[in-house]
Design a protein around this motif. Structure first.
Motif, PDB file in Angstrom:
ATOM      1  N   CYS A 268      -6.553  -3.914  -3.919  1.00 47.76           N
ATOM      2  CA  CYS A 268      -7.504  -5.128  -3.900  1.00 47.76           C
ATOM      3  C   CYS A 268      -8.047  -5.376  -5.175  1.00 47.76           C
ATOM      4  O   CYS A 268      -8.080  -4.573  -6.326  1.00 47.76           O
ATOM      5  N   PRO A 269      -8.554  -6.724  -5.546  1.00 50.82           N
ATOM      6  CA  PRO A 269      -9.517  -7.083  -6.580  1.00 50.82           C
ATOM      7  C   PRO A 269     -10.176  -6.055  -7.156  1.00 50.82           C
ATOM      8  O   PRO A 269     -10.305  -5.876  -8.361  1.00 50.82           O
ATOM      9  N   SER A 276      -0.028  -0.960   3.690  1.00 55.92           N
ATOM     10  CA  SER A 276       0.526  -2.058   4.567  1.00 55.92           C
ATOM     11  C   SER A 276       2.001  -2.010   5.047  1.00 55.92           C
ATOM     12  O   SER A 276       2.890  -1.125   4.229  1.00 55.92           O
ATOM     13  N   ALA A 277       2.434  -2.105   6.405  1.00 56.63           N
ATOM     14  CA  ALA A 277       3.833  -1.889   6.895  1.00 56.63           C
ATOM     15  C   ALA A 277       4.645  -2.758   5.844  1.00 56.63           C
ATOM     16  O   ALA A 277       4.640  -3.802   5.383  1.00 56.63           O
ATOM     17  N   ALA A 278       5.612  -1.746   5.500  1.00 53.90           N
ATOM     18  CA  ALA A 278       6.697  -2.292   4.660  1.00 53.90           C
ATOM     19  C   ALA A 278       7.764  -3.478   5.285  1.00 53.90           C
ATOM     20  O   ALA A 278       7.966  -3.104   6.446  1.00 53.90           O
ATOM     21  N   ALA A 279       8.220  -4.298   4.669  1.00 53.43           N
ATOM     22  CA  ALA A 279       8.894  -5.352   5.200  1.00 53.43           C
ATOM     23  C   ALA A 279       9.965  -5.754   3.789  1.00 53.43           C
ATOM     24  O   ALA A 279      10.114  -5.230   2.782  1.00 53.43           O
ATOM     25  N   ALA A 280      10.873  -6.925   4.151  1.00 53.27           N
ATOM     26  CA  ALA A 280      11.749  -7.255   2.970  1.00 53.27           C
ATOM     27  C   ALA A 280      11.165  -7.966   1.755  1.00 53.27           C
ATOM     28  O   ALA A 280      11.425  -7.710   0.664  1.00 53.27           O
ATOM     29  N   ALA A 281      10.016  -8.661   2.360  1.00 50.37           N
ATOM     30  CA  ALA A 281       9.047  -9.048   1.374  1.00 50.37           C
ATOM     31  C   ALA A 281       7.661  -8.291   1.456  1.00 50.37           C
ATOM     32  O   ALA A 281       7.370  -7.697   2.317  1.00 50.37           O
ATOM     33  N   THR A 282       6.726  -8.593   0.456  1.00 49.59           N
ATOM     34  CA  THR A 282       5.331  -7.901   0.637  1.00 49.59           C
ATOM     35  C   THR A 282       4.661  -8.255   1.672  1.00 49.59           C
ATOM     36  O   THR A 282       4.624  -9.524   2.081  1.00 49.59           O
ATOM     37  N   THR A 283       3.807  -7.618   2.285  1.00 52.56           N
ATOM     38  CA  THR A 283       3.096  -7.734   3.428  1.00 52.56           C
ATOM     39  C   THR A 283       1.364  -7.617   3.087  1.00 52.56           C
ATOM     40  O   THR A 283       0.754  -7.430   3.877  1.00 52.56           O
ATOM     41  N   CYS A 284       1.195  -7.359   1.606  1.00 48.13           N
ATOM     42  CA  CYS A 284      -0.275  -7.023   1.477  1.00 48.13           C
ATOM     43  C   CYS A 284      -1.004  -8.149   1.648  1.00 48.13           C
ATOM     44  O   CYS A 284      -2.272  -8.092   2.218  1.00 48.13           O
ATOM     45  N   HIS A 285      -0.577  -9.390   1.636  1.00 44.82           N
ATOM     46  CA  HIS A 285      -1.475 -10.607   2.126  1.00 44.82           C
ATOM     47  C   HIS A 285      -1.947 -10.462   3.448  1.00 44.82           C
ATOM     48  O   HIS A 285      -2.902 -11.112   3.775  1.00 44.82           O
ATOM     49  N   GLU A 286      -1.086  -9.973   4.359  1.00 38.95           N
ATOM     50  CA  GLU A 286      -1.356  -9.976   5.601  1.00 38.95           C
ATOM     51  C   GLU A 286      -2.397  -8.993   6.070  1.00 38.95           C
ATOM     52  O   GLU A 286      -2.938  -9.383   7.239  1.00 38.95           O
ATOM     53  N   SER A 287      -2.771  -8.037   5.220  1.00 37.39           N
ATOM     54  CA  SER A 287      -3.708  -7.058   5.252  1.00 37.39           C
ATOM     55  C   SER A 287      -4.616  -7.005   4.409  1.00 37.39           C
ATOM     56  O   SER A 287      -5.461  -6.156   4.172  1.00 37.39           O
ATOM     57  N   SER A 288      -5.017  -8.224   3.756  1.00 37.37           N
ATOM     58  CA  SER A 288      -5.887  -8.604   2.835  1.00 37.37           C
ATOM     59  C   SER A 288      -7.102  -8.451   3.292  1.00 37.37           C
ATOM     60  O   SER A 288      -8.353  -8.425   2.649  1.00 37.37           O
ATOM     61  N   HIS A 289      -7.335  -8.685   4.547  1.00 34.96           N
ATOM     62  CA  HIS A 289      -8.813  -8.566   5.128  1.00 34.96           C
ATOM     63  C   HIS A 289      -9.547  -7.189   4.833  1.00 34.96           C
ATOM     64  O   HIS A 289     -10.703  -6.996   5.057  1.00 34.96           O
ATOM     65  N   ILE A 290      -8.688  -6.285   4.435  1.00 42.43           N
ATOM     66  CA  ILE A 290      -9.292  -4.776   4.274  1.00 42.43           C
ATOM     67  C   ILE A 290     -10.188  -4.925   3.016  1.00 42.43           C
ATOM     68  O   ILE A 290     -11.149  -4.201   2.813  1.00 42.43           O
TER      69      ILE A 290
END
Length: 292
Positions: A268-269, A276-290
């Motif tokens: 986080c900033p 965050s669940a790994a995928a072909a691309a980053t998925t950090c933005h999908e869990s940015s609500h944390i």
């Protein structure tokens, strides 16, 4: 003693001697004579008593041609054998004991040793009392047999010249302010703890801080935050076969089996980490609500 009277006369003159001659006795007689003899006898008695006392004092004090009692006069100074008591100050250039016995200074209250300059002012003082040892000097220093400074104290600093400082107390060493040292280590087979019960613990090194546990693990505990900061272009490197975050929060998981049990670490900033669940691309933005 008889005194005769003579009368001068001219030649041819006939002088008749008196029949009765006057006799005068000169001397001390009667009670004066008795007093004189008594005074002489008294002086003789006083002389004999003084002579006897002098002989007794010489015998009791053990006077000899080389000294008095346990005190002897030698070429190097005074030699004193046995215990001695000094009722007034003792001034000496050097006090030494025999080669086969220690030097013991004993007092009912305290023992004080003063050092003075040419003006008579006290420049150093050591007082050994029943409760404490008080040293008053500009600098206190303890040297080894070879003359190496082992412990030095002055108004600005304390210098320990030994290769190792060992603290054997169960509570360790307490520093109210900062402590500067190139190495902090524990005894073999014992753990090393750096602890600040009520304040923060800070370690600074101009060229880095190296923490190494050769035969065990390392643990950092804090009631609040633990901050690892590297200024400039430095990096924080976690170099180990396994890096574990057992209580790290996780974000939204993807479809079943899509991540195959793999996750990526997101930041986080404000520096907070989460998974965050790994995928072909980053998925950090999908869990940015944390981070909110």
């Amino acid at each position: 003693m008889v005194r005769e009277q003579y009368t001068t006369a001219t030649e041819g003159t006939l002088i008749e001697r008196p029949e009765n001659q006057t006799v005068c006795k000169i001397g001390i007689y009667g009670w004066r004579k008795r007093c004189l003899y008594l005074f002489v006898l008294l002086l003789l008695i006083i002389f004999l008593v003084n002579f006897a006392l002098t002989i007794w004092i010489l015998k009791v004090m053990w006077f000899s041609p080389t000294g008095m009692g346990h005190l002897r006069v030698t070429e190097d100074g005074l030699y004193l054998d046995g215990e001695s008591e000094f009722l007034f100050p003792l001034y000496a250039k050097e006090i030494r004991s025999r080669l086969d016995s220690p030097l013991l200074l004993r007092s009912a209250h305290n023992v004080t040793v003063n050092a003075r300059n040419s003006d008579g002012e006290v420049t150093g003082r050591v007082t050994v009392g029943p409760e404490m040892v008080d040293v008053q000097s500009q600098q206190f220093q303890i040297n080894s047999k070879e003359g190496k400074p082992l412990f030095t104290v002055d108004e600005s600093q304390v210098v320990i010249g030994t290769d190792r400082l060992r603290v054997t107390g169960p509570e360790g060493a307490l520093f109210e302010h900062s402590a500067e040292t190139p190495l902090v280590t524990a005894n073999p087979f014992q753990e090393l703890r750096l602890e600040s019960p009520t304040r923060s613990l800070r370690m600074d090194g101009p060229q880095g801080v190296h923490i190494r546990a050769a035969a065990g693990g390392g643990r950092a505990l804090s009631q609040e935050d633990i901050v690892l900061h590297s200024g400039g272009d430095g990096r924080l490197v976690l170099d180990a076969e396994t890096v574990c975050f057992p209580e790290l929060g996780s974000g939204t998981t993807g479809p079943a089996g899509s991540s195959q049990g793999l996750y990526e670490v997101c930041v986080c900033p404000d520096g907070k980490l989460y998974l965050s669940a790994a995928a072909a691309a980053t998925t950090c933005h999908e869990s940015s609500h944390i981070c909110l």
